[in-house]
Design an enzyme around this catalytic site. Structure first.
Site, short mmCIF file in Angstrom:
data_model
loop_
_atom_site.label_atom_id
_atom_site.label_comp_id
_atom_site.label_asym_id
_atom_site.label_seq_id
_atom_site.Cartn_x
_atom_site.Cartn_y
_atom_site.Cartn_z
N GLY A 93 3.68 -0.66 -1.82
CA GLY A 93 3.52 0.63 -2.48
C GLY A 93 4.74 1.52 -2.41
N THR A 94 5.40 1.54 -1.27
CA THR A 94 6.59 2.40 -1.13
C THR A 94 7.69 1.97 -2.08
OG1 THR A 94 6.09 2.94 1.17
CG2 THR A 94 8.37 3.19 0.46
N ASN A 180 -4.54 10.21 -0.41
CA ASN A 180 -4.67 9.24 0.67
C ASN A 180 -5.31 9.81 1.92
OD1 ASN A 180 -1.97 10.63 0.67
ND2 ASN A 180 -1.85 9.70 2.69
N GLN A 208 -4.20 4.26 -3.21
CA GLN A 208 -5.51 4.46 -2.59
C GLN A 208 -6.65 4.18 -3.56
OE1 GLN A 208 -6.38 5.01 0.57
NE2 GLN A 208 -4.25 5.00 1.23
N ALA A 228 -0.57 -1.10 -3.97
CA ALA A 228 -0.21 -1.85 -2.77
C ALA A 228 -1.34 -2.78 -2.41
CB ALA A 228 0.09 -0.90 -1.61
N HIS A 230 -2.30 -4.35 0.35
CA HIS A 230 -3.03 -4.26 1.61
C HIS A 230 -4.06 -3.13 1.64
CE1 HIS A 230 -0.78 -0.87 3.72
NE2 HIS A 230 -0.04 -1.08 2.65
N THR A 266 14.00 -13.54 -5.13
CA THR A 266 13.06 -14.64 -5.26
C THR A 266 11.63 -14.14 -5.05
OG1 THR A 266 14.71 -16.19 -4.44
CG2 THR A 266 12.41 -16.91 -4.38
N CYS A 356 3.20 12.89 13.37
CA CYS A 356 3.99 13.18 14.57
C CYS A 356 5.46 12.98 14.24
CB CYS A 356 3.56 12.28 15.71
SG CYS A 356 4.23 12.74 17.30
#
Length: 418
Positions: A93-94, A180, A208, A228, A230, A266, A356
Site C-alpha cells: 500500500g505504501t 484506517n 482499508q 494492500a 495484507h 521482476t 509514538c
C-alpha cells in the site's frame, strides 16, 4: 489416546475455510494492521512456488509464469472494477500511494508547471501525508489539507471550495476511501465527481476498504486506487495501484519496463498470486461477509459501551457509513499505550489510537482533526475484526477491559505529578 498437538494455532476448520492464525486462548483484533493469511492465499502461493520461470522470459517456463501473472491481474481487475491493463502491481500500500501521488503530481506538472497544489485531508494515513509533505519540501508543491467533520469524513463542500479557490493550480486530490483508524467511509463518488468536473485526478487510498466493502475504479470515478494485500488476508509485501488508462503517471522505478513501464522489477509472482486469491475470497460473497462482520462488531460495541467504563465510540455510527470490522473507542482517564499493553497481557491484541515518536506518546492526528480533546484522543484503542474473527474473541476483550481500564487509570500520572 493420541497426543494432542503442541501448536497454539488453530487447525483448519471442517468447513474448509482454512486455518486461523490466532492463538487458541487469545483474541486477535488488529486486522486493520494486518489480517492473517487466508487459506486460499496460502494454497495459491504454494502452487506459485513451483513455477520456476521469470514472467518476463520468453521460454516455456517464463511463459507459464507470465500466464499465472496475467491470470492474477485479470482476477484483481475484475474484483476492483477495472481493466486488466489498469492494474499495476506494487510492493504494498505504501508504494502504491507513493506511485499514485508522486507519479500523478510529476505527470501533471510536466503538462503544466503551474499545477503545484496537492489537496488531501487532515485525516489521511501517513503513507499519503508524508508523501505530500515531501512533495512540498523538495518538489515545490503547495499542500492543502481539507478539514474533516466530527466523525472523520471529508465534506464534498469542502473539496468544492478548495477546487474553486486554487483553480488550475490543482495537480491532484487524494482522499482515503475509509479511515484506517476510526473506520468512517468517505463519499468517494461525490468527491470524484467534483474532481473530474474540475479536470483534476482523484487518488484514493483504498487499503482499508478493499475486501470489506464494494470498491471499484470505474464505478467510483476515481483516477487511481491504492490497495494492500495484507489488509484482506493476502501476503505482506504485495499491493497494487489501480490506475485509469485516462491518466498519465511518471514512474518511480526504472530498469525493465515492467507494469506498463510504471514499476520496473521482476514480478513477485508468489505474492501476486496470493493477493489475487485472497481478494477473490474476500469479495466472493461480500455482502454476506460484511453483514456477519458488522453483527459481530455491533455486539462488541454494545458490550463495551455497556460496561460502565465511560467509553465513547469514535467515528461514524455503526451502519453504512462505517467499515463493518471497525470499533474505535476512547477510555477517558487512561493512556492508550498502557491500556494496550494490559490487554495484550490478557491475550487481547488490538492497536492504540496514538502514535509514538521518539519515545513520546502523541495523540492521533485523526482524532485531533475530528475535534477530540487531546487527553481523550490519547486514551483510545482500535479493535478491528476480519475474515476469521469469532465471538469468543470479542467476548474475551469485553471480559478483559474492566480490569485493564482500572489498572491503566490507576497508573496514569496525575496532572500535579506531570
Amino acid at each position: 489416546m493420541s497426543k494432542q498437538p503442541d501448536s497454539r494455532v488453530a487447525a483448519p476448520s471442517a468447513s474448509g475455510r482454512g486455518a486461523s492464525q490466532r492463538p487458541l486462548d487469545g483474541a486477535y483484533l488488529d486486522h486493520a494492521a494486518s489480517s492473517p493469511l487466508r487459506p486460499e492465499a496460502v494454497r495459491a502461493m504454494t502452487e506459485a512456488f513451483g513455477l520456476a520461470g521469470n514472467a518476463s522470459s520468453v521460454h516455456a517456463p517464463g511463459r507459464a509464469a507470465r500466464r499465472a501473472l496475467e491470470e492474477a491481474r485479470e482476477s484483481v481487475a475484475e474484483r476492483l472494477g477495472a481493466l486488466p491493463s489498469e492494474v499495476v502491481f506494487t510492493g504494498g500500500g505504501t508504494e502504491s500511494d507513493n506511485l499514485g501521488l508522486k507519479g500523478l503530481y510529476w505527470a501533471r506538472r510536466a503538462q503544466r508547471q503551474c499545477r503545484d497544489v496537492v489537496i488531501t485531508s487532515e485525516a489521511e494515513h501517513h503513507a499519503v501525508l508524508d508523501v505530500v509533505e515531501w512533495l512540498a519540501k523538495s518538489q515545490g508543491a503547495q499542500a492543502v489539507r481539507l478539514p474533516v467533520d466530527a466523525v472523520g469524513a471529508v465534506s464534498p463542500d469542502a473539496l468544492a471550495e478548495a477546487l474553486a479557490q486554487w483553480g488550475e493550480r490543482v495537480a491532484l486530490v487524494s482522499v482515503m476511501w475509509a479511515n484506517n483508524e476510526v473506520g468512517t467511509i468517505n463519499p468517494v463518488r461525490e468527491l470524484a465527481a467534483l474532481a473530474d468536473e474540475a479536470g483534476v485526478p482523484l487518488h484514493v487510498d483504498a487499503c482499508q476498504a478493499a475486501g470489506q466493502i464494494p470498491v471499484g475504479l470505474a464505478e467510483s470515478g476515481a483516477a487511481a486506487l491504492s490497495v494492500a494485500a495484507h489488509k484482506f488476508g493476502g501476503p505482506v509485501g504485495a499491493g497494487a495501484l489501480i490506475l485509469s488508462r485516462k491518466h498519465d503517471v511518471t514512474a518511480l522505478l526504472h530498469g525493465g519496463g515492467h507494469e506498463r513501464g510504471l514499476r520496473s522489477g521482476t514480478s513477485d509472482l508468489v505474492a501476486i498470486r496470493g493477493m489475487a486469491a485472497a481478494l477473490e475470497a474476500a469479495t466472493e460473497d461480500l455482502a454476506t461477509a460484511a453483514a456477519q462482520l458488522a453483527r459481530l462488531r455491533d455486539g462488541l460495541v454494545e458490550d463495551v459501551l455497556g460496561l460502565g467504563l465511560g467509553a465513547t465510540l469514535n467515528g461514524a455510527a455503526p451502519g453504512a457509513a462505517r467499515l463493518p470490522g471497525n470499533a474505535h473507542f476512547s477510555f477517558p482517564g487512561c493512556e492508550g499505550d498502557s491500556l494496550l499493553m494490559l490487554l495484550d497481557a490478557a491475550g487481547v491484541a488490538c492497536s492504540t489510537g496514538s502514535a509514538c515518536t521518539a519515545g513520546v506518546a502523541s495523540a492521533s492526528h485523526v482524532l485531533l482533526a475530528m475535534g477530540v480533546d487531546q487527553d481523550v484522543a490519547r486514551a483510545s484503542l482500535r479493535f478491528s475484526l476480519g475474515w476469521n474473527s469469532a465471538k469468543a474473541e470479542t467476548d474475551l476483550a469485553v471480559r478483559a477491559l474492566p480490569d485493564a481500564v482500572e489498572r491503566a487509570r490507576a497508573a496514569r500520572p496525575t496532572a500535579a505529578a506531570v
